[in-house]
Design a protein around this motif. Structure first.
Motif, short mmCIF file in Angstrom:
data_model
loop_
_atom_site.label_atom_id
_atom_site.label_comp_id
_atom_site.label_asym_id
_atom_site.label_seq_id
_atom_site.Cartn_x
_atom_site.Cartn_y
_atom_site.Cartn_z
N TYR A 146 0.85 -1.19 0.00
CA TYR A 146 0.00 0.00 0.00
C TYR A 146 0.89 1.24 0.00
CZ TYR A 146 -4.09 -2.87 1.08
OH TYR A 146 -5.10 -3.80 1.04
N GLY B 158 -6.38 10.31 -10.53
CA GLY B 158 -7.10 9.63 -9.45
C GLY B 158 -7.20 10.40 -8.16
N TYR C 122 -3.42 3.95 -2.01
CA TYR C 122 -3.45 3.10 -3.20
C TYR C 122 -2.92 1.71 -2.89
CZ TYR C 122 -4.54 7.05 -6.24
OH TYR C 122 -5.18 8.11 -6.84
N ARG C 123 -3.56 0.71 -3.49
CA ARG C 123 -3.12 -0.67 -3.40
C ARG C 123 -2.31 -0.99 -4.65
NH1 ARG C 123 -7.62 -2.62 -3.72
NH2 ARG C 123 -8.14 -2.76 -1.49
N GLY D 151 -0.87 -6.40 -12.34
CA GLY D 151 -1.97 -6.25 -13.27
C GLY D 151 -2.02 -7.40 -14.27
N VAL E 61 0.21 -2.35 -10.97
CA VAL E 61 -0.73 -1.25 -11.16
C VAL E 61 -1.14 -0.75 -9.77
CG1 VAL E 61 -1.61 -2.02 -13.39
CG2 VAL E 61 -2.70 -2.81 -11.28
N THR F 161 -4.16 0.89 -7.60
CA THR F 161 -5.61 1.07 -7.56
C THR F 161 -5.98 1.81 -6.29
OG1 THR F 161 -5.90 -1.04 -8.73
CG2 THR F 161 -7.83 -0.09 -7.65
N ARG F 162 -6.74 2.87 -6.42
CA ARG F 162 -7.08 3.65 -5.24
C ARG F 162 -8.00 2.86 -4.32
NH1 ARG F 162 -10.12 9.11 -6.31
NH2 ARG F 162 -11.91 7.73 -6.08
N ALA F 163 -7.58 2.72 -3.06
CA ALA F 163 -8.38 2.01 -2.07
C ALA F 163 -9.21 2.97 -1.23
CB ALA F 163 -7.47 1.18 -1.16
#
Length: 241
Positions: free
Chosen positions: A154, A162, A167-168, A172, A178, A180-182
């Motif tokens: 994280y 974003g 972010y995690r 991908g 990649v 990804t916003r958590a």
């Protein structure tokens, strides 16, 4: 551990192993400890103490600074025959380097909260580098980086698209990490113009004129041009909040 080891600290861990960093009379080292047996299963020299170490099931990565002030991110394979280290030279870094691991990729970025004193620096981005030197930019700026007990990476920080948040970072479908916003903080990473207070007419005999521009962030450099529409004379200056 060596008999002369001192200043030992826990730098990183998985549910099965821990990485201890310590100094000896000769150098700095890290040691990978098997938590089930309390035995050191791997040891490695470092150029300096490290402000960030990461460990996964296959690799150990860390940040170090050489005697000449050059900062590097180094990654090595776990095991009794790890092979050569892979180093990424960062130059002389002002700030804390955050290091992480995702599969065969090492991630790194210099901590920045995009405050007013932050001079633009490409190292503020969270970058992933494969052991073959391929790279991917994951975040436009990096805050803190931490690994969850299940091995998930994280990072706080953000992207222009974003926004700011947590972010995690995971692999991908294309075989590269990649982000990804958590969770979102609701803040914008990009600079947004919020309004101004600029007089339409300036009467220089009345005293100094005040100009105000309202922006969403403080880490900006504003270039101002003042032009006399009668004479055509211009004056330029740069301002910081």
């Amino acid at each position: 551990m060596p008999r002369d080891a001192r200043e030992a600290t826990l730098a990183a861990a998985t549910p099965e192993h821990a990485v201890l960093v310590y100094q000896t009379s000769r150098t700095w080292q890290w040691a990978l400890v098997d938590l089930s047996t309390a035995a050191v299963v791997q040891r490695h020299d470092m150029r300096s103490a490290s402000d960030s170490v990461a460990v996964s099931g296959t690799h150990v990565a860390w940040h170090e600074t050489g005697d000449d002030g050059t900062d590097r991110v180094v990654v090595t394979t776990r095991g009794t025959n790890p092979g050569p280290d892979r180093s990424t030279v960062l130059g002389e870094v002002r700030g804390t380097v955050a290091v992480g691991l995702v599969g065969n990729w090492v991630t790194y970025g210099v901590n920045s909260d995009l405050a007013w004193e932050d001079t633009p620096n490409p190292l503020y981005a969270l970058t992933a580098r494969l052991t073959t030197d391929a790279t991917r930019k994951l975040l436009d700026h990096t805050g803190e980086v931490a690994t969850a007990p299940d091995g998930t990476l994280y990072a706080s920080g953000g992207t222009v698209s974003g926004g700011e948040g947590l972010y995690r970072v995971s692999m991908g479908s294309a075989g590269a990490p990649v982000a990804t916003r958590a969770a979102s903080s609701g803040e914008s990473v990009g600079v947004t113009f919020l309004g101004d207070s600029v007089p339409e007419v300036i009467d220089l005999e009345a005293g100094p004129a005040r100009f105000e521009w309202r922006l969403s962030r403080l880490n900006v450099l504003v270039n101002v041009t003042l032009r006399n529409t009668y004479t055509g004379e211009t004056k330029q200056t740069s301002l910081r909040p």
